[in-house]
Write an enzyme that holds these catalytic residues in place. Sequence first.
Site, PDB file in Angstrom:
ATOM      1  N   GLU A 181       0.568  -1.094  -0.038  1.00  0.00           N
ATOM      2  CA  GLU A 181       0.183  -0.057   0.141  1.00  0.00           C
ATOM      3  C   GLU A 181       0.941   1.202  -0.085  1.00  0.00           C
ATOM      4  O   GLU A 181       0.363   2.073  -0.616  1.00  0.00           O
ATOM      5  CB  GLU A 181      -1.041   0.002   1.167  1.00  0.00           C
ATOM      6  CG  GLU A 181      -2.189  -0.882   1.108  1.00  0.00           C
ATOM      7  CD  GLU A 181      -1.723  -2.275   1.358  1.00  0.00           C
ATOM      8  OE1 GLU A 181      -0.751  -2.733   1.885  1.00  0.00           O
ATOM      9  OE2 GLU A 181      -2.532  -3.253   0.872  1.00  0.00           O
ATOM     10  N   HIS A 194     -11.206  -4.248   9.043  1.00  0.00           N
ATOM     11  CA  HIS A 194     -11.851  -4.032   7.741  1.00  0.00           C
ATOM     12  C   HIS A 194     -13.153  -3.459   7.789  1.00  0.00           C
ATOM     13  O   HIS A 194     -14.035  -3.511   6.733  1.00  0.00           O
ATOM     14  CB  HIS A 194     -12.079  -5.398   7.150  1.00  0.00           C
ATOM     15  CG  HIS A 194     -10.706  -6.041   6.620  1.00  0.00           C
ATOM     16  ND1 HIS A 194     -10.210  -6.766   7.528  1.00  0.00           N
ATOM     17  CD2 HIS A 194     -10.308  -6.438   5.398  1.00  0.00           C
ATOM     18  CE1 HIS A 194      -9.198  -7.559   6.684  1.00  0.00           C
ATOM     19  NE2 HIS A 194      -9.255  -7.211   5.392  1.00  0.00           N
TER      20      HIS A 194
HETATM   21  C1  LIG Z   1      -2.432  -4.622   4.047  1.00  0.00           C
HETATM   22  C2  LIG Z   1      -3.487  -5.463   3.529  1.00  0.00           C
HETATM   23  N1  LIG Z   1      -3.614  -5.130   2.115  1.00  0.00           N
HETATM   24  C3  LIG Z   1      -4.650  -5.922   1.453  1.00  0.00           C
HETATM   25  C4  LIG Z   1      -5.597  -6.724   2.150  1.00  0.00           C
HETATM   26  C5  LIG Z   1      -6.559  -7.596   1.202  1.00  0.00           C
HETATM   27  N2  LIG Z   1      -6.121  -8.894   1.163  1.00  0.00           N
HETATM   28  C6  LIG Z   1      -6.593  -9.838   2.062  1.00  0.00           C
HETATM   29  S1  LIG Z   1      -5.813 -11.273   1.745  1.00  0.00           S
HETATM   30  C7  LIG Z   1      -5.035 -10.758   0.335  1.00  0.00           C
HETATM   31  C8  LIG Z   1      -4.087 -11.683  -0.228  1.00  0.00           C
HETATM   32  C9  LIG Z   1      -3.011 -12.223   0.559  1.00  0.00           C
HETATM   33  O1  LIG Z   1      -2.151 -12.969  -0.014  1.00  0.00           O
HETATM   34  P1  LIG Z   1      -1.030 -13.719   0.451  1.00  0.00           P
HETATM   35  O2  LIG Z   1      -0.092 -13.099   1.458  1.00  0.00           O
HETATM   36  O3  LIG Z   1      -0.515 -14.369  -0.526  1.00  0.00           O
HETATM   37  O4  LIG Z   1      -1.877 -14.807   1.255  1.00  0.00           O
HETATM   38  P2  LIG Z   1      -3.140 -15.798   0.856  1.00  0.00           P
HETATM   39  O5  LIG Z   1      -4.374 -15.092   0.828  1.00  0.00           O
HETATM   40  O6  LIG Z   1      -2.832 -16.270  -0.599  1.00  0.00           O
HETATM   41  O7  LIG Z   1      -2.880 -16.817   1.857  1.00  0.00           O
HETATM   42  C10 LIG Z   1      -5.312  -9.496   0.145  1.00  0.00           C
HETATM   43  C11 LIG Z   1      -4.750  -8.593  -0.827  1.00  0.00           C
HETATM   44  C12 LIG Z   1      -5.465  -7.159   3.428  1.00  0.00           C
HETATM   45  N3  LIG Z   1      -6.019  -7.758   4.108  1.00  0.00           N
HETATM   46  N4  LIG Z   1      -4.379  -6.426   4.069  1.00  0.00           N
END
Ligand SMILES: Cc1ncc(C[n+]2csc(CCOP(=O)(O)OP(=O)(O)O)c2C)c(N)n1
Lengths: 327, 327, 328, 328
Positions: D60, D129
């Site tokens: 971000e 959230h």
């Molecule tokens: C700081 C932040 N940015 C964006 C999100 C929205 N978001 C939740 S899970 C996710 C994907 C996360 O990817 P990864 O770290 O690979 O974990 P996975 O979901 O694949 O287990 C996103 C973009 C969030 N919760 N927190």
Amino acid sequence: MLKSVELLPEKSSDELIGLLKEMWTIRYFDEKVDEFFAKGMIHGTTHLCVGQEPTASGPCSVLRSDDKITSTHRGHGHCIAKGADINLMMAELFGRSTGYCKGKGGSMHIADVEKGNLGANGIVGGGIPLATGAALTSKMKNQEDVILSYFGDGAANEGSFHESLNLASIWDLPVVFICENNQYGMSGSVKEMVNIEDIAERASSYGIPGVVVDGNDLVEIMNETDKAVQHARQGKGPVLIEAKTYRWKGHSKSDARKYRTREEEQTWKEKDGIKRFRELLIHEEILTEDDAENIRKEAKQNVEEAVQFAEESPEPGLDTLLEDVYA
Amino acid sequence: MLKSVELLPEKSSDELIGLLKEMWTIRYFDEKVDEFFAKGMIHGTTHLCVGQEPTASGPCSVLRSDDKITSTHRGHGHCIAKGADINLMMAELFGRSTGYCKGKGGSMHIADVEKGNLGANGIVGGGIPLATGAALTSKMKNQEDVILSYFGDGAANEGSFHESLNLASIWDLPVVFICENNQYGMSGSVKEMVNIEDIAERASSYGIPGVVVDGNDLVEIMNETDKAVQHARQGKGPVLIEAKTYRWKGHSKSDARKYRTREEEQTWKEKDGIKRFRELLIHEEILTEDDAENIRKEAKQNVEEAVQFAEESPEPGLDTLLEDVYA
Amino acid sequence: MRELTYVEALRECMSQEMRENENVFLMGEDIGVYGGAFGVTRGMIEEFGSKRVRNTPISEAGITGSAIGSALTGMQPIVELQFSDFITIAMDQLANQAAKLRYMYGGKGNVPMVLRTPAGSGTGAAAQHSQSLEAWVAHVPGLKVVQPSTAYDAKGLLKAAIDDPNPVIFYEHKLLYKTSSDDVPEESYRIPLGQADVKKEGTDVTIVATSVMVHRALDAAEKLSEEGISVEVIDPRSIVPLDEETIVQSVIKTNRVVVVHEAVKRGGYGAEIASMITESEAFDFLDAPVKRLGASPVPVPYNPELEKAMTPQTDDLIQTCRETLQRT
Amino acid sequence: MRELTYVEALRECMSQEMRENENVFLMGEDIGVYGGAFGVTRGMIEEFGSKRVRNTPISEAGITGSAIGSALTGMQPIVELQFSDFITIAMDQLANQAAKLRYMYGGKGNVPMVLRTPAGSGTGAAAQHSQSLEAWVAHVPGLKVVQPSTAYDAKGLLKAAIDDPNPVIFYEHKLLYKTSSDDVPEESYRIPLGQADVKKEGTDVTIVATSVMVHRALDAAEKLSEEGISVEVIDPRSIVPLDEETIVQSVIKTNRVVVVHEAVKRGGYGAEIASMITESEAFDFLDAPVKRLGASPVPVPYNPELEKAMTPQTDDLIQTCRETLQRT
Ligand SMILES: Cc1ncc(C[n+]2csc(CCOP(=O)(O)OP(=O)(O)O)c2C)c(N)n1
Ligand SMILES: Cc1ncc(C[n+]2csc(CCOP(=O)(O)OP(=O)(O)O)c2C)c(N)n1
Ligand SMILES: [Mg+2]
Ligand SMILES: [Mg+2]
């Protein structure tokens, strides 16, 4: 105990069987949650770890009970693997007062501080500094506890990842960073989001060991995490482990999975780590087919009981709204 | 033009002499500023780059005029090397209305947007994402401009460094990241603050080239930056350059320099990049001793004139307080 | 009693706590031999060593998050952020983690940490090193927010902050570091958070002032007393929790009130205090509208005259009090 | 005219702008084939390609900073932050860079960017959230802050935000995405920032409401009209700049006012609006104190009943209006 493959941490047959059952529990738990969300019976959102069970169970199985973990939004598996009571977990998802968070946290915030689960986290990368700090406590108090910090491939692009690994590396903190690379963030493919092959390569920026493991091979994960945990416990500093895995389901409850193909999903499903470990135990004669089937059923049954527990639990009173903001 | 050493970018003798003069100008400028701060004649704080002149002049000298830079709190040298008018810089330090920022920015915020200096920055690491974004503009507008992003060794531990290098690497942006490793943050030694030998090693986390250069060797810096800038301009993506250098003065106006020894300072002062380049030009017969001395004096004189300009400039009116918040 | 500067009072408090309680330790940039950007920790690494006075890399989010993690597991970290403007980098950790963990976890776990950081303008440090952003953290349930205005308060409030089982943001002020109180006890003492201090009693108009503004309010009060105007000066000392009672009672007594802070007026915490007064039983006692003073809506400029013009000065307070008294 | 949802209105605005102006482009997490977490950008990558609809890593601060850098050099980026809670990670870039660059540089350079992001509770997404942190950005000089409450406003305000040469934080609301207006013109139009909208005229009491609260205020107004109470509902639409005039004139007419937002009441922007009213010429017309409604001082809880209990609901508004009318 295993003959055909080398297993470094000492595990009795019962413990190995327990791990198989735990992985089944994780899978059934999340499949049940999926069903409830689809039916609109649970509020909010959730992130399922179906397909990623070995990366939850393997690393946690090599920890001591005083060791700690920090988890993620995709945290049900970690939580179960760290010894949580699935009744209290399910109750939390139902928003009930008996839940781990008294209904105030939900799926993304389940924590079990007593069992050493410092919490799931709704902020991608948010738990990595917390783990680093917990490791600092361990070091400052000479406790020998190791902290295992779970995060995803996507989280490895957050500043918090970088700052934490740097801090942990210069202070030789007892923390094992474990990246569950399930190939995608929400929809962003790791191939497009980083310019390197393995996230484990990033360990070199901090002068610490980086290891890649097959996330569907429970034995390999246990071996590598065990080595890393020992390294950390001996005061040699952090290790970065990357486990290549795959989430079988969509990212969260509403995901059309347009960013990947059904064929790709199929290929990964064929690598199912539960199936693989089950076959290994049978092959090693630690388990018969029948035993295995019974274990699977028991796990399923336990999840059903958790649902019942949750359903029978009361809603939190409105008078609890203002409680527990401050200690 | 040089015979005894190889210089990749084409530079006429006049240009080389100009670089020597520029480095003198930077040195005298900052020494003058130091004097004024010591006397309490200037308000606020400042960060001097005495000793780091080659890392300002070298990289900027291989840029085209449309190329851009982002600078740091220690930015006077970068600013001069990118073509700023030292009268307007000095006026800014005096807080006068004729200054680059009309007296509103001061030392840490001098920018010269027209000349492609997108600004000093008071936030350590704050300029790195800005440079990445400017490079994105260049790429999206097919401009072929390259952006050079200056930051310190300390800044390489900020999350902004990590996120920016990752972004730039996956999008192949035309940006050259240049880390002026002057061995310390404010007091934190790079040896204690990172667990690796060279910050340039961090390039491997992003699959981009990483290069270490001697920050006191102007020719080496020019050669390596020139290669990097060409690499970026050709659409091959970013490069991380680390220049090993040293700040001769304290971090900012009040610094007892307890975190390092006077001997260490002396060792580095002996490597003076200005002296070295001056000797090279004389050795190459591009310059006589007398010419060199005249150039030095001219640079000093120009700084004196900048002071006069600043002193004679008016203070900004109080009616300007509310101006220029919004466009 | 002893005269001590604000810096010395802070340092003495931390040193006493660290001698008593081995869970307390310091983390921050350049807090070691450098002694911190404003000298607050000077000499502490010599006494307590580099394990308990931890010099960190320049990683505000990482440092803050690590402090939270260590607090959650039994330590009591005191983090120094070099300038409060850098809290912008640590806001996720503060607002989304430290403030919320306990509530999200249903009352399990807590985060006994203090984040100390200097705010304010007046030193020519310009826009990125001079802000007063306490309104941000005060808006976040789960955090406590303290703003000592004197050396005496600094020592007692910092002890309360360290002892508090919750995350406390402790705003120091650059212009106050060298000021001193002549009544700072040597022994450790605690000033409870949420207890305002009536810095001067008065009957005609109340000024509610925070941090450096307390001193300008006292100056204004002194000058106004020459005109026969009696000003009461209240320093909330902590804005979360806020001692509403003391403020409301004062307004009920004086019937007129001016709220002043150095932060930008627009959206500053003065709006909260002013609205709280209006909503309270004091409303019916008000003889004039609650008046706020705060900084102009601009980034802090470098030029010293502009910088001064941006923030409320003693004269602005005098004039505002006069205007408030003229309202009928 | 056409009925369009809030999501569709936003998408249509961005698409129209991108067709007209090649400097406009999108950056954000999962805004490509996924269409964004709330589907706002669905279909846009198919029309505009991956160069102009840039899917980013989860970074971000880096994304926001890059957008600022690209805006400073001639582009007009629209950043989508997936949840407004994550603005906590980008605050340095927003508050210390985007907001201040122009001023610090003495009026040179500007940052024409829009940061779109969904705020608010009501979806069970819990504490990290569901926040409404608009008060933070509204406190920072140099930023503009918009909060559309209808599809019609969303389209017109987003165009104004894109055209604006300054950084604009554009707060969408999760509960509004699926709501629709039946009067959304096909052609592009602009609603100037700083122009409040009187969503309903009335004579007895004014409600100043933002975002989702506008709808609760309208519901309350409808129910109160059955009791013969005539409520005027004002939606500021942008809180920076704030249309003080429209609010003040309404209060002068009705003599009573309730300010409501979903954000936590303590330190919320309602305090600014309430204080502004008190300080204005409307003070002498007030027949009751300005009353504020906002969320309870807790992190947003997960359980749906607790979540609802935390934020002002229609019934709370009805009751507060009644109380305000009873004051004499
Ligand atoms: C700081 C932040 N940015 C964006 C999100 C929205 N978001 C939740 S899970 C996710 C994907 C996360 O990817 P990864 O770290 O690979 O974990 P996975 O979901 O694949 O287990 C996103 C973009 C969030 N919760 N927190
Ligand atoms: C985000 C942030 N953290 C801390 C500071 C305070 N500070 C200013 S310069 C500096 C040291 C920076 O070190 P480095 O990046 O190596 O640059 P150098 O000063 O050596 O040129 C520090 C800690 C700051 N300005 N911004
Ligand atoms: Mg992933
Ligand atoms: Mg340095």
